[in-house]
Structure formats: C-alpha cells, structure tokens
Design an enzyme around this catalytic site. Structure first.
Site, mmCIF file in Angstrom:
data_model
loop_
_atom_site.group_PDB
_atom_site.id
_atom_site.type_symbol
_atom_site.label_atom_id
_atom_site.label_comp_id
_atom_site.label_asym_id
_atom_site.label_seq_id
_atom_site.Cartn_x
_atom_site.Cartn_y
_atom_site.Cartn_z
ATOM 1 N N LYS A 185 0.819 -1.212 0.000
ATOM 2 C CA LYS A 185 0.000 0.000 0.000
ATOM 3 C C LYS A 185 0.854 1.264 0.000
ATOM 4 O O LYS A 185 0.487 2.249 -0.647
ATOM 5 C CB LYS A 185 -0.971 0.012 1.174
ATOM 6 C CG LYS A 185 -0.338 0.128 2.548
ATOM 7 C CD LYS A 185 -1.402 0.133 3.638
ATOM 8 C CE LYS A 185 -0.774 0.204 5.016
ATOM 9 N NZ LYS A 185 -0.018 1.429 5.257
ATOM 10 N N GLN A 203 -7.285 -4.743 10.158
ATOM 11 C CA GLN A 203 -6.166 -4.312 10.985
ATOM 12 C C GLN A 203 -6.533 -3.099 11.844
ATOM 13 O O GLN A 203 -5.661 -2.362 12.288
ATOM 14 C CB GLN A 203 -4.954 -3.987 10.111
ATOM 15 C CG GLN A 203 -4.412 -5.186 9.353
ATOM 16 C CD GLN A 203 -3.147 -4.854 8.594
ATOM 17 O OE1 GLN A 203 -2.069 -4.675 9.170
ATOM 18 N NE2 GLN A 203 -3.256 -4.755 7.280
ATOM 19 N N ARG A 215 2.670 -10.085 10.775
ATOM 20 C CA ARG A 215 3.985 -9.432 10.915
ATOM 21 C C ARG A 215 5.094 -10.377 10.444
ATOM 22 O O ARG A 215 6.205 -9.944 10.155
ATOM 23 C CB ARG A 215 4.291 -9.058 12.379
ATOM 24 C CG ARG A 215 3.358 -8.054 13.042
ATOM 25 C CD ARG A 215 3.069 -6.846 12.202
ATOM 26 N NE ARG A 215 1.866 -7.042 11.423
ATOM 27 C CZ ARG A 215 1.522 -6.313 10.357
ATOM 28 N NH1 ARG A 215 2.317 -5.368 9.926
ATOM 29 N NH2 ARG A 215 0.403 -6.547 9.705
ATOM 30 N N GLU A 236 -4.030 4.291 6.261
ATOM 31 C CA GLU A 236 -4.569 3.682 7.484
ATOM 32 C C GLU A 236 -5.919 4.294 7.869
ATOM 33 O O GLU A 236 -6.169 4.640 9.026
ATOM 34 C CB GLU A 236 -3.569 3.842 8.648
ATOM 35 C CG GLU A 236 -2.181 3.324 8.374
ATOM 36 C CD GLU A 236 -2.092 1.801 8.363
ATOM 37 O OE1 GLU A 236 -3.150 1.137 8.409
ATOM 38 O OE2 GLU A 236 -0.972 1.277 8.292
#
Length: 695
Positions: A31, A248, A587, A218
C-alpha cells in the site's frame, strides 16, 4: 514513469485519480508503494502541482518514509507536498490561523504528562479527591470528548454519572487554563482546526481549493475528528483516496472507528473500490492461517490474501506449563535461530500486554542475547530531558505556567511550596502569568536566569542554546557534584539531547526554537530515539502494527489474556481482539511461533488458562501443535453432561444464575469450558450445568 512493476490492481489504484477511491489493502500488499507511486503519477503524468496534494498518515516515521520514497522518484519536489500526520497537519493549520482561534503565535503544546499535572492541580482546586476519581481516567475522558469533537458544554449533555459530572467540571476549567497559558494539548491539534473551519467558512474554502487531491493512509484508524477533517477538506473536489484494511483496525481504545472505512461508500456514493489482496511479505502457510482466523469476524469486507511466495514451514504451536517455561522455550528457539546465522534484528517477540516482557527479558539476559523493549521507557519522557525541554518551552513562551512550575526549582534554588502558592495567588490577583508576577525573592534569581537566556536565544544555534541552558541554570554543575551513577546517566542523556538538536541542524540547516519544539512535540512513543537494529525486538502487538520481521513469536495466547478479559464478553471487543491477532500473524515473513502457558502468574494473580480460541480457528494443515505432558493436562473446572439437544460452539454467550454472562472457550464432546468475568478483572472458570442457559 515506469509502472510495469505494479500488479494490475496496484496499477488501477495509481491511475484512478478522479473522484473518491477506496483501496482495501491487505497486510503486506504494497500500500505504501501504491500511495507514493500515485502521488508521483499525479505530478509527473498529470501535471498536478505538489502544492495541491495532501497526504496524511498516522506516524512521523511513515510520513518521512513516504516523503523519502517520493524524493527518490521525483527529487526535491517531494518537499513541496504536504505529507504529514493528522496532528502535524493540524499544527500547520494552527500556525497559519492561530489569531482566529484566540491564541498568540508562540503557543506551546503540552504532552500527556503535562496535561495530567494540570488536571491534578485543577482537581485539587475543586476539592475533588484524586483517590476517588482517577486523574488519568478524567484525562482520558477529556481526550475522548475532544476526539469526538465535544466541547465541555456538549459533553455535559452526555453526563449521566457522578464521574461524568466531575469530568465536565475539570474539562471546563482545563480549557480555560490552556487558553490563559497560550497552550494546546495533543487533541487540540485535531479539534481546533475543525472549530476554525466551522466558524470561518472562507478559511475552509481556502484549504479546500488548495488541496485538490487528498490521500489518507490507514483510514480504518481514523477517529471522529480525523474523519470530519477529511470530509470537510474533500467536499469541493471529491478526489479523496483512502487506503486501509478494516481487518487491521486495533485502536478503538484511542477512539478510532473502523466503521469509517466500512461506510466510505455511503459517504461517497460514487466511490470506486479496489482490493489489494496479493501479499508480498509472508509465506502461504502464514497467510492461510491469517485468513482462517479473520473470516470469523462478522463486520468486515470480503477479501482474502494470497501470495506467490513459497508455502513455507508450518506455524509452530507450543503449550508450556507456565510463563517461565514459555520464556525458556522462546529463548531456546531464538538461540537455535542465531546459531544458524539469523540476525537478531530479524526476530521479534510479540505479546498482548507490556507486563509479559519480563520473563522473556530475564531469559535473554541469562544468555547474553541483546534485545530492546519498544515503548518501555521513552527517551523524551526521562525526567532530566523533560526538564530541559521545559526550559526551552519557557524561552519560547514565558506564559507557559505549567512548564515554569516544573523548572522554577530545577536545579534546587530553595524555592518552597509556600513561595509558589503566594506567587500563584499574586498572578491570579493581577491577571498575569507566573513569570510576569515574579518581582522579588529567590524566584527573581530564576527570572534573571531566564532573561539572560532570552538575550542569548537569537544569537546562538539551537545546540549552543542547550549548552548554555545546562551551564547558566547550573544543571550540569549540580549533576557533576552529585557523583553517582544515576547522575552520570542523567548527564549523558542531556549531552545526548545535543545530538538530536545537532542532527536537526545538519539536516535542515538553521532550525528555530519554534520549529524544533513543534517537531519533538509530535514524536510518537513507538518511534524510539535510539534505533539499535542488532537486537531482538520485544513489543506489544499494538506497537508492531506496520512492521515486519522474518521470525515472529507470539506469546500468551490464552483465554483472558489474548483475547483479553476486558474484551472477550462483547462481540465488538472480541472482533477487535481477533483483528489484533490477525495483525500479529501477518507481521511474520518466514516463520511463526504461537506460544502459551497452562498456568500463569500475572499482576500478582495465578490463573489456569484455556487455550486461546484463536489457535483453534487455524486449520490443522497450517499448524504443528507441540505440547509437553504437564501443559496438556486438562483443567478440572469444566461443565459435564451438557444437554445434547443444544449445540454449543466456541465463542457462544451463555448465562448463569450466579455468575452472569460467560463465554464458551472450548467444546469437547460433552465437556464444555466456560469463562466468566471475575469482579477483580480475572476470568473465572466454574463447573456445573443446571443453571447454564445459551443466550
């Protein structure tokens, strides 16, 4: 420009420039690359002026990375683009329009410790008992009110309890004190620009005209104030591109609302939606496990990550007997990785709460394995550093009473509480700041010191000014006289602060005191001052968002801990915990370990914890389960002989006549384990079945 390295969906996200656009970008889907390439495309291919582009993200680190990537593509034009965090952008607006909101140009920004100090003082003035009403809780409620854009008067409309009424009283005076001191808190950097826009339509139109293209990273983490700011700015041209992933969204405790991204198409009916589902980070096994888990959430967009990467090793799951053995197991696996040539910087241990790091730290220390705990004790929060910054703030804004009170007796000048109380009364009577009220006594010596530094301020560099403060105030001399290890460390930290100012000067040339103070006031706690990469990283999952590591250990995967007891009895809370676990899984790039303990002592309390339901949501084909004999023994506190006419699933809510509402944490044939909340915050598992009802 070269766009051939982008996949089809990335290319579409870059070149769809007109009108509202929602880019649902899964973890590791590139992104940041899309955002930076889109900005470069607007400038280089469409001829858009950098001045007309606004790019917003959530951390200074992300903003700097974005700016650097664009610099590498376009050169110095990158510095003409408004790329910043929400708070930094809000500060820019405040600096350009301070007078319209009734502030002076040299306003200062208070950090969370400063605001807490001010709130405690107000509570004392109002005779509100800090033992009965927690000052931190009041501060958090005020912060929450501001992020919901509620003034003290508006917040009063929602005050239903005695505690709420106390918040209203403190909030009202708190705002008055901030104004008198020409100060803002962190939340004001979002709230005040919106007040400005509402009350000054011409100002809003100016910014709407300027920012023809708006990009927000975000977006799932935006709160009401941030959402409103983007909505107001993007009204004219509608060229609002938001990038995010509702899977997320993990910051509801900060006021973020993941529904902002779910409702984007309602806010912008003509919006185009692009899914970035190809992951470039993790192995197939890790991604498949993450997909298995997140599909259990009901409130989400329908997307599924996939990758061309290798299948990779299965996820390793280990159930230890207690937290000591859990730490020893992780330590052993880390030593094995290091023996095979893996770098320390490529390994991370993630956990739900900060308190879990202690046993891991002890194990690593015993084996001399270097590590860092992110967010453990932040450099700028050290006492001596806050004192030094307080001096700098007073030199910038002498009306800042809070910082003046912090340093009026630093180093010790023999100025007692009675003197300070008298000074405050005098300032109140005269209607002036504490600094202006000083005219005699030992406090006058302090004022003369400040006046001497004020004369030097415009004649020396920032680094030289810091040196002068340490010398003229006597701070350096006092620490040298103390002759202790602690004093030596504090002096080292103060000297290290000069490295920060020097770095600013080298990067930007001349730096004004105003620029420096504004910059450091916006630094986030997770952006550590010293960044030693040759160490194992220990951190909470919340802090790990946006990062990636080759090898990841997630510990403490037990009911009541992860998912956390505070969240597992409501659907919304449980779904956020699941999103947090999803973040933890994604992660990892190469290998992932999931670890928990049968028995754990945490916060001084013993508990016997069932396995986290999230473990059981992963298909067996993606995970290897290793259990020692002690850890695998069943708890005896289970429900037996459950009515077979009722079907129970993990996560079902049930009721008990004595214990209230509970949640099913495991189902094995006719054995049912149910967790109930304990009055002291520790979940309790009980046995019996006659009083159980499925909700």
């Amino acid at each position: 420009m070269n766009l051939t390295t982008l996949n089809n969906e990335q290319l579409k996200a870059v070149t769809t420039t007109e009108g509202p656009l929602l880019v649902l970008a899964g973890a590791g889907s590139g992104k940041t690359r899309v955002l930076t390439t889109r900005i470069a495309y607007l400038i280089e291919e469409l001829g858009v002026s950098p001045y007309n582009i606004l790019a917003i993200t959530f951390t200074n680190k992300a903003a700097k990375e974005m700016k650097m990537r664009i610099f590498n593509m376009l050169g110095s034009v990158a510095y003409d683009i408004q790329i910043s965090t929400f708070h930094s952008f809000g500060l820019t607006i405040m600096k350009e329009n301070y007078a319209l909101l009734g502030y002076k140009q040299n306003f200062t920004i208070l950090d969370s410790d400063d605001t807490l100090t001010l709130i405690k003082k107000i509570m004392k003035d109002l005779n509100i008992d800090i033992k009965e009403y927690n000052p931190k809780a009041i501060r958090n409620h005020i912060s929450g009110a501001k992020n919901q854009l509620l003034s003290p008067e508006q917040y009063e409309n929602y005050a239903n309890t005695d505690f709420d009424s106390k918040v209203v009283l403190v909030y009202r005076i708190y705002q008055e004190r901030l104004k008198v001191n020409n100060s803002l808190d962190f939340d004001d950097l979002l709230m005040q620009p919106i007040i400005l826009f509402k009350n000054n339509i011409d100002v809003l139109k100016k910014y709407q005209q300027r920012f023809m293209y708006i990009l927000v990273d975000e977006y799932q983490d935006t709160n009401e104030a941030q959402y409103k700011m983007i909505k107001m700015l993007g009204t004219k041209y509608q060229n609002v591109c938001v990038v995010g992933d509702e899977s997320q969204s993990i910051y509801s405790f900060r006021g973020s609302n993941y529904r902002n991204i779910l409702n984007f198409e309602k806010d912008y009916p003509k919006a185009e939606v692009i899914l970035l589902e190809e992951n470039y980070r993790s192995t197939k096994n890790i991604l498949n496990a993450a997909n298995d888990v997140i599909k259990h959430n009901k409130e989400r967009k329908d997307k599924k990550l996939w990758t061309e990467n290798e299948v990779g090793d299965k996820i390793t799951y280990y159930r230890a007997s207690d937290e000591k053995e859990e730490a020893l197991y992780v330590d052993k696996q880390i030593k094995d990785l290091l023996s095979k040539g893996v770098k320390e910087k490529d390994i991370a241990v993630l956990y739900r709460t900060n308190a879990q790091s202690r046993n891991i730290e002890e194990a690593l220390l015993r084996d001399n394995i270097p590590y860092k705990v992110v967010g453990s004790f932040y450099f700028y929060n050290r006492r001596e550093i806050k004192d030094l910054i307080a001096y700098l703030k007073i030199l910038y804004n002498t009306d800042d009473d809070l910082n003046l009170l912090r340093i009026i007796n630093v180093p010790k000048r023999g100025i007692g509480l009675k003197t300070i109380t008298n000074l405050q009364q005098k300032a109140n009577d005269l209607g002036v700041s504490l600094y202006d009220a000083i005219s005699s006594g030992k406090e006058l010596e302090f004022k003369k010191t400040i006046e001497k530094l004020l004369e030097l301020k415009e004649k020396v560099t920032l680094t030289e000014l810091v040196d002068q403060i340490l010398d003229i105030t006597g701070i350096r001399e006092e620490l040298k006289k103390e002759k202790s290890i602690e004093a030596d460390i504090r002096l080292e930290n103060l000297e290290e602060f000069k490295s920060i100012t020097k770095n600013f000067e080298e990067q930007l040339g001349y730096v004004s005191l105003e620029e420096f103070l504004m910059e450091i006031s916006l630094v986030s706690d997770v952006e550590e001052h010293k960044n030693n990469n040759d160490v194992i990283t220990l951190m909470t999952v919340h802090s790990a968002k946006g990062l990636e590591f080759e090898y990841v250990f997630v510990i403490g995967l037990e009911e009541g801990l992860f998912p956390h007891n505070n969240s597992m009895f409501e659907l919304s809370g449980l779904e956020e915990e699941r999103r947090l676990f999803y973040v933890a899984l994604t992660r990892a790039k190469k290998r992932l370990w999931l670890v928990n303990a049968h028995h754990r002592t945490l916060f001084g309390m013993d508990s016997y914890n069932p396995i986290s339901r999230f473990i059981n949501e992963i298909s067996e084909e993606y995970i290897d389960k290793l259990q020692n004999e002690v850890a695998s023994s069943k708890t005896s506190m289970q429900f037996k002989n459950i009515d077979t006419s009722v079907t129970y699933n993990v996560g079902d809510m049930v009721s008990h006549d004595t214990f209230g509402k509970g949640v099913v944490v495991s189902v094995e044939k006719q054995l049912l384990t149910i967790a109930f909340p304990h009055p002291y915050g520790v979940r309790k598992i009980i046995s019996g079945h006659k009083s159980i009802r499925k909700d």
